[in-house]
Design a protein around this motif. Structure first.
Motif, PDB file in Angstrom:
ATOM      1  N   ARG A 287      40.736  30.918  57.710  1.00  0.00           N
ATOM      2  CA  ARG A 287      40.422  29.492  57.599  1.00  0.00           C
ATOM      3  C   ARG A 287      39.380  29.069  58.620  1.00  0.00           C
ATOM      4  NH1 ARG A 287      45.102  26.847  59.860  1.00  0.00           N
ATOM      5  NH2 ARG A 287      43.935  27.235  61.782  1.00  0.00           N
ATOM      6  N   ASP A 288      39.596  29.453  59.860  1.00  0.00           N
ATOM      7  CA  ASP A 288      38.701  29.015  60.927  1.00  0.00           C
ATOM      8  C   ASP A 288      37.302  29.614  60.766  1.00  0.00           C
ATOM      9  OD1 ASP A 288      40.830  27.597  61.919  1.00  0.00           O
ATOM     10  OD2 ASP A 288      41.282  29.015  63.536  1.00  0.00           O
ATOM     11  N   ALA A 289      37.221  30.817  60.211  1.00  0.00           N
ATOM     12  CA  ALA A 289      35.927  31.463  59.998  1.00  0.00           C
ATOM     13  C   ALA A 289      35.270  31.028  58.698  1.00  0.00           C
ATOM     14  CB  ALA A 289      36.097  32.979  59.997  1.00  0.00           C
ATOM     15  N   ARG A 290      36.014  30.317  57.855  1.00  0.00           N
ATOM     16  CA  ARG A 290      35.560  29.925  56.505  1.00  0.00           C
ATOM     17  C   ARG A 290      35.288  31.150  55.639  1.00  0.00           C
ATOM     18  NH1 ARG A 290      30.777  26.016  56.612  1.00  0.00           N
ATOM     19  NH2 ARG A 290      31.452  25.639  54.474  1.00  0.00           N
ATOM     20  N   ALA A 291      36.030  32.222  55.898  1.00  0.00           N
ATOM     21  CA  ALA A 291      36.006  33.396  55.027  1.00  0.00           C
ATOM     22  C   ALA A 291      36.938  33.148  53.847  1.00  0.00           C
ATOM     23  CB  ALA A 291      36.428  34.637  55.806  1.00  0.00           C
ATOM     24  N   SER A 292      36.941  34.065  52.877  1.00  0.00           N
ATOM     25  CA  SER A 292      37.705  33.805  51.657  1.00  0.00           C
ATOM     26  C   SER A 292      38.342  35.076  51.118  1.00  0.00           C
ATOM     27  CB  SER A 292      36.798  33.186  50.591  1.00  0.00           C
ATOM     28  OG  SER A 292      35.736  34.063  50.262  1.00  0.00           O
ATOM     29  N   ILE A 293      39.219  34.859  50.142  1.00  0.00           N
ATOM     30  CA  ILE A 293      39.955  35.957  49.495  1.00  0.00           C
ATOM     31  C   ILE A 293      39.593  36.014  48.021  1.00  0.00           C
ATOM     32  CG2 ILE A 293      42.252  36.758  48.793  1.00  0.00           C
ATOM     33  CD1 ILE A 293      43.343  35.586  51.393  1.00  0.00           C
ATOM     34  N   ALA A 294      39.303  37.218  47.557  1.00  0.00           N
ATOM     35  CA  ALA A 294      39.145  37.464  46.125  1.00  0.00           C
ATOM     36  C   ALA A 294      40.500  37.910  45.572  1.00  0.00           C
ATOM     37  CB  ALA A 294      38.083  38.532  45.864  1.00  0.00           C
ATOM     38  N   PHE A 295      41.103  37.052  44.786  1.00  0.00           N
ATOM     39  CA  PHE A 295      42.408  37.303  44.153  1.00  0.00           C
ATOM     40  C   PHE A 295      42.172  38.174  42.925  1.00  0.00           C
ATOM     41  CE2 PHE A 295      45.750  34.984  41.339  1.00  0.00           C
ATOM     42  CZ  PHE A 295      46.662  36.010  41.503  1.00  0.00           C
ATOM     43  N   CYS A 296      42.857  39.326  42.891  1.00  0.00           N
ATOM     44  CA  CYS A 296      42.635  40.322  41.833  1.00  0.00           C
ATOM     45  C   CYS A 296      43.961  40.623  41.123  1.00  0.00           C
ATOM     46  CB  CYS A 296      42.041  41.594  42.416  1.00  0.00           C
ATOM     47  SG  CYS A 296      40.531  41.346  43.381  1.00  0.00           S
ATOM     48  N   PRO A 297      44.465  39.687  40.320  1.00  0.00           N
ATOM     49  CA  PRO A 297      45.821  39.836  39.787  1.00  0.00           C
ATOM     50  C   PRO A 297      45.994  41.022  38.852  1.00  0.00           C
ATOM     51  CG  PRO A 297      44.670  38.017  38.716  1.00  0.00           C
ATOM     52  CD  PRO A 297      43.828  38.436  39.879  1.00  0.00           C
ATOM     53  N   SER A 298      45.004  41.329  38.037  1.00  0.00           N
ATOM     54  CA  SER A 298      45.153  42.445  37.096  1.00  0.00           C
ATOM     55  C   SER A 298      45.338  43.753  37.841  1.00  0.00           C
ATOM     56  CB  SER A 298      43.924  42.524  36.177  1.00  0.00           C
ATOM     57  OG  SER A 298      43.724  41.317  35.492  1.00  0.00           O
ATOM     58  N   SER A 299      44.495  43.979  38.833  1.00  0.00           N
ATOM     59  CA  SER A 299      44.601  45.189  39.638  1.00  0.00           C
ATOM     60  C   SER A 299      45.902  45.224  40.423  1.00  0.00           C
ATOM     61  CB  SER A 299      43.408  45.257  40.594  1.00  0.00           C
ATOM     62  OG  SER A 299      43.580  46.273  41.556  1.00  0.00           O
ATOM     63  N   ASN A 300      46.274  44.097  41.021  1.00  0.00           N
ATOM     64  CA  ASN A 300      47.488  44.066  41.837  1.00  0.00           C
ATOM     65  C   ASN A 300      48.713  44.442  41.018  1.00  0.00           C
ATOM     66  OD1 ASN A 300      46.350  41.114  43.662  1.00  0.00           O
ATOM     67  ND2 ASN A 300      45.822  43.263  43.946  1.00  0.00           N
ATOM     68  N   MET A 301      48.779  43.966  39.782  1.00  0.00           N
ATOM     69  CA  MET A 301      49.910  44.327  38.924  1.00  0.00           C
ATOM     70  C   MET A 301      49.809  45.763  38.447  1.00  0.00           C
ATOM     71  SD  MET A 301      50.904  40.972  36.679  1.00  0.00           S
ATOM     72  CE  MET A 301      49.318  40.792  35.864  1.00  0.00           C
ATOM     73  N   PHE A 302      48.623  46.201  38.046  1.00  0.00           N
ATOM     74  CA  PHE A 302      48.482  47.533  37.452  1.00  0.00           C
ATOM     75  C   PHE A 302      48.772  48.633  38.468  1.00  0.00           C
ATOM     76  CE2 PHE A 302      46.044  51.226  35.942  1.00  0.00           C
ATOM     77  CZ  PHE A 302      46.582  51.343  34.677  1.00  0.00           C
ATOM     78  N   ILE A 303      48.287  48.447  39.699  1.00  0.00           N
ATOM     79  CA  ILE A 303      48.509  49.467  40.723  1.00  0.00           C
ATOM     80  C   ILE A 303      49.820  49.234  41.472  1.00  0.00           C
ATOM     81  CG2 ILE A 303      47.475  50.533  42.788  1.00  0.00           C
ATOM     82  CD1 ILE A 303      44.776  49.874  41.779  1.00  0.00           C
ATOM     83  N   GLY A 304      50.460  48.103  41.224  1.00  0.00           N
ATOM     84  CA  GLY A 304      51.752  47.827  41.837  1.00  0.00           C
ATOM     85  C   GLY A 304      51.656  47.408  43.284  1.00  0.00           C
ATOM     86  N   SER A 305      50.601  46.678  43.641  1.00  0.00           N
ATOM     87  CA  SER A 305      50.361  46.342  45.044  1.00  0.00           C
ATOM     88  C   SER A 305      51.211  45.183  45.534  1.00  0.00           C
ATOM     89  CB  SER A 305      48.882  46.015  45.243  1.00  0.00           C
ATOM     90  OG  SER A 305      48.073  47.135  44.949  1.00  0.00           O
ATOM     91  N   GLY A 306      51.490  44.217  44.669  1.00  0.00           N
ATOM     92  CA  GLY A 306      52.261  43.059  45.088  1.00  0.00           C
ATOM     93  C   GLY A 306      51.734  41.788  44.465  1.00  0.00           C
ATOM     94  N   LEU A 307      52.372  40.656  44.803  1.00  0.00           N
ATOM     95  CA  LEU A 307      52.047  39.358  44.220  1.00  0.00           C
ATOM     96  C   LEU A 307      51.371  38.481  45.272  1.00  0.00           C
ATOM     97  CD1 LEU A 307      55.399  38.646  42.336  1.00  0.00           C
ATOM     98  CD2 LEU A 307      53.367  39.813  41.460  1.00  0.00           C
ATOM     99  N   PHE A 308      50.133  38.141  45.036  1.00  0.00           N
ATOM    100  CA  PHE A 308      49.398  37.290  45.954  1.00  0.00           C
ATOM    101  C   PHE A 308      49.863  35.849  45.816  1.00  0.00           C
ATOM    102  CE2 PHE A 308      45.688  34.474  46.666  1.00  0.00           C
ATOM    103  CZ  PHE A 308      45.530  34.693  48.035  1.00  0.00           C
ATOM    104  N   ASP A 309      50.085  35.182  46.964  1.00  0.00           N
ATOM    105  CA  ASP A 309      50.558  33.802  46.986  1.00  0.00           C
ATOM    106  C   ASP A 309      49.357  32.866  47.190  1.00  0.00           C
ATOM    107  OD1 ASP A 309      51.725  31.321  47.490  1.00  0.00           O
ATOM    108  OD2 ASP A 309      53.453  32.206  48.518  1.00  0.00           O
ATOM    109  N   TRP A 310      48.763  32.456  46.083  1.00  0.00           N
ATOM    110  CA  TRP A 310      47.569  31.604  46.138  1.00  0.00           C
ATOM    111  C   TRP A 310      47.906  30.242  46.760  1.00  0.00           C
ATOM    112  CZ3 TRP A 310      43.929  31.112  41.263  1.00  0.00           C
ATOM    113  CH2 TRP A 310      42.814  30.338  41.590  1.00  0.00           C
ATOM    114  N   GLY A 311      49.034  29.688  46.359  1.00  0.00           N
ATOM    115  CA  GLY A 311      49.409  28.382  46.877  1.00  0.00           C
ATOM    116  C   GLY A 311      49.549  28.379  48.388  1.00  0.00           C
ATOM    117  N   GLN A 312      50.159  29.412  48.937  1.00  0.00           N
ATOM    118  CA  GLN A 312      50.319  29.483  50.385  1.00  0.00           C
ATOM    119  C   GLN A 312      48.970  29.627  51.076  1.00  0.00           C
ATOM    120  OE1 GLN A 312      52.150  33.062  52.005  1.00  0.00           O
ATOM    121  NE2 GLN A 312      53.228  31.825  53.551  1.00  0.00           N
TER     122      GLN A 312
END
Length: 447
Positions: A287-312
C-alpha cells in the motif's frame, strides 16, 4: 489510418472504480446503439448516437462499421501471463514447484532458439487478440532473444506490451541460467532499445526470489533506480511450500515480500503476481509503495495454490487487477479469469460483481500501470483498443440473456457464460487485428 471510423454497437466502459455494489452509479457507462468515433490517428474522438451527427463527423471519406446488437468494450489488460507456456497449458498433476521443474522449464529452454522464440511470440500475441486482450504484462524467458521476439511481434501488431528478459541465475536447469553481469548488460541493451518505443515498455523481471541470487536481485534494484520509468514484475507468496523455501533461502528477511523490498524492488510500478499468503505487514508495504497484485484465480485453483482474499487486500489499500497466468492458468480469456475470480471469492463469502471484474480488467489495470491516458476506457484521446462481443453464444446463454432483468444481470451472464468464442473482432489503435472466422455479419468498414 487515413480516414475516420464510426464503430456502432452497445458501448460499455467504466469511468471509475465501481466498488463492490451492483448499483455502481455513474462509474458504469453504458451507451447502447451508439457509435464510437475513431479519428485518423486511431484515437477515440467521442461517442455519438445521432445518425446525422455521425455522418457529419465522418465526412465524405469516413467509414462506418455496423456492430449494432453486439457488445463493445475496451480491450482487456492481462497483468500476468507467460508467453512461452502455451505448450504446457493444461498439464496434469503437480503443484507449483514440481510444475516448474516438470513442465515449465523444459518448455522454456526451447526459446533459446531465435526461430522458436519468434514463432512462440507470434502465436501467443495472436492468441491474446483472439481472446479480446489488447494489452499485457508478459514474462518471456531468460533468453534475451525471447524478449526481443516478443517486443518485435508486439510492435508489429501495435499492442501495448510490458515485458523484460527473465532473470534466473540459480535453482534452474542448464540452458535457463544467466549471470549477474551478462544479464545486466542484456537488460540495459533491451531497455535502451525498446522501452518507450511504439507502445512498448520494459519490465525488470526476476522470475521469483528463489531463482535469483541476492546479487542478481540487487542488480534488478539498480535497474529500477537507474531507469525510473521501467516496471517490475515477479511472483510472490503463491504457494505455501514456496513461502517456506524463501524463508530458508533468505533467513534475514521478515517475509517473502520483504526479500524484494530489501533489494529496492517494491515501488509504484511493481506488479506482484498472486500474493495469496501475504500478511498485514506485507500488505501495508504494498500500500505504502503503491505497488499492486495481479490476482490469478484460474492458475491458483488449477495448481492448488490457495484462495486470494481480494476484499482484504483492497480494504488494506492494495490495488488488485487480473492475470490469466497461462500456463498455470487454463485460458488466456479474461472472461474465464473473471468467472473463476467470482468462484474464488464466493468460497470466502465475497461477491465479485460484473462491474468490479470488468474494471479490474480494463480501467483499473490501466490506472495502476499509469496508462489510463492510453487504454482501459473510451475516454476521448485514448487509443481505440476495443473488442466487439456477441452478448451470448449458444442456446443456453442466449436464453439467459433474454430473461435477464437488468443490465448487470446481462453483463454478469456474459461474463460467466462467455469466453473467447464470444469475441467477434478485436481492434488495436483503431485497426481491426482479429476477426472470428465465422463473423461475416460484420461488414468490412464501408460508407
Amino acid at each position: 489510418m487515413t480516414h475516420r471510423i464510426a464503430l456502432c454497437g452497445d458501448l460499455l466502459d467504466l469511468t471509475a472504480d465501481p466498488g463492490w455494489q451492483v448499483d455502481a452509479g455513474p462509474a458504469v457507462r453504458f451507451r447502447p446503439d451508439s457509435c464510437l468515433l475513431i479519428d485518423e490517428a486511431g484515437r477515440v474522438a467521442g461517442v455519438e448516437a445521432d445518425a446525422a451527427a455521425v455522418d457529419a463527423w465522418l465526412g465524405s471519406a469516413g467509414q462506418r462499421v455496423d456492430c449494432r446488437g453486439r457488445l463493445v468494450t475496451p480491450g482487456f489488460v492481462d497483468t500476468h501471463v507467460h508467453a512461452p507456456q502455451l505448450d504446457v497449458i493444461a498439464s496434469f498433476g503437480t503443484e507449483l514447484l514440481d510444475w516448474l521443474n516438470t513442465y515449465t522449464f523444459p518448455a522454456e529452454r526451447k526459446f533459446a532458439d531465435a526461430l522458436e522464440a519468434r514463432r512462440g511470440a507470434e502465436l501467443f500475441l495472436d492468441a491474446l487478440l483472439a481472446c479480446g486482450t489488447t494489452s499485457a504484462m508478459v514474462f518471456p524467458t531468460v533468453h534475451k532473444v525471447s524478449a526481443e521476439a516478443l517486443f518485435e511481434a508486439g510492435e508489429a501488431r501495435g499492442m501495448r506490451l510490458l515485458a523484460g528478459k527473465v532473470l534466473m541465475d540459480r535453482h534452474a536447469p542448464e540452458g535457463l541460467l544467466d549471470d549477474v553481469e551478462q544479464a545486466e548488460r542484456d537488460c540495459v541493451d533491451l531497455i535502451e532499445r525498446w522501452h518507450g518505443r511504439s507502445r512498448l515498455a520494459y519490465a525488470v523481471t526476476p522470475r521469483f526470489a528463489a531463482t535469483s541470487t541476492p546479487e542478481q536481485l540487487q542488480m534488478a534494484g539498480r535497474l529500477c533506480a537507474a531507469y525510473p520509468g521501467v516496471y517490475l514484475q515477479t511472483h510472490v507468496a503463491e504457494n505455501r511450500a514456496e513461502v517456506r523455501w524463501m524463508a530458508e533461502l533468505f533467513p534475514a528477511a521478515r517475509s517473502y515480500l520483504d526479500i524484494y523490498a530489501g533489494h529496492g524492488l517494491v515501488h509504484d510500478r511493481s506488479v506482484f503476481a498472486h500474493g495469496i499468503w501475504l500478511d498485514d505487514a506485507d500488505r501495508a508495504v504494498l500500500r505504502d509503495a503503491r505497488a499492486s497484485i495481479a490476482f490469478c484465480p484460474s492458475s491458483n485453483m488449477f495448481i492448488g495454490s490457495g484462495l486470494f482474499d481480494w476484499g482484504q487486500a483492497e480494504a488494506q489499500g492494495v490495488a488488485v487487477h487480473l492475470g490469466s497466468d497461462v500456463g498455470g492458468g487454463t485460458a488466456l480469456s479474461q472472461l474465464r479469469t473473471m468467472a473463476d475470480g467470482y468462484k474464488v471469492l464466493a468460497l470466502q463469502g465475497q461477491k465479485l460483481t460484473a462491474w468490479k471484474a470488468l474494471y479490474a480488467a480494463t480501467l483499473g489495470a490501466a490506472s495502476q500501470l499509469r496508462l489510463e491516458h492510453e487504454i482501459g476506457s473510451f475516454r476521448p484521446g485514448t487509443l481505440a483498443d476495443l473488442v466487439v462481443w456477441d452478448w451470448a453464444q449458444g442456446p443456453v446463454a442466449q436464453r439467459r440473456l433474454e430473461v435477464a432483468r437488468d443490465l448487470h444481470e446481462r453483463v454478469f451472464a456474459w461474463m460467466t457464460l462467455g469466453d473467447e468464442r464470444n469475441v467477434v473482432a478485436t481492434w488495436v489503435a483503431g485497426r481491426e487485428r482479429y476477426r472470428r472466422p465465422d463473423a461475416t455479419a460484420i461488414p468490412q468498414p464501408a460508407r
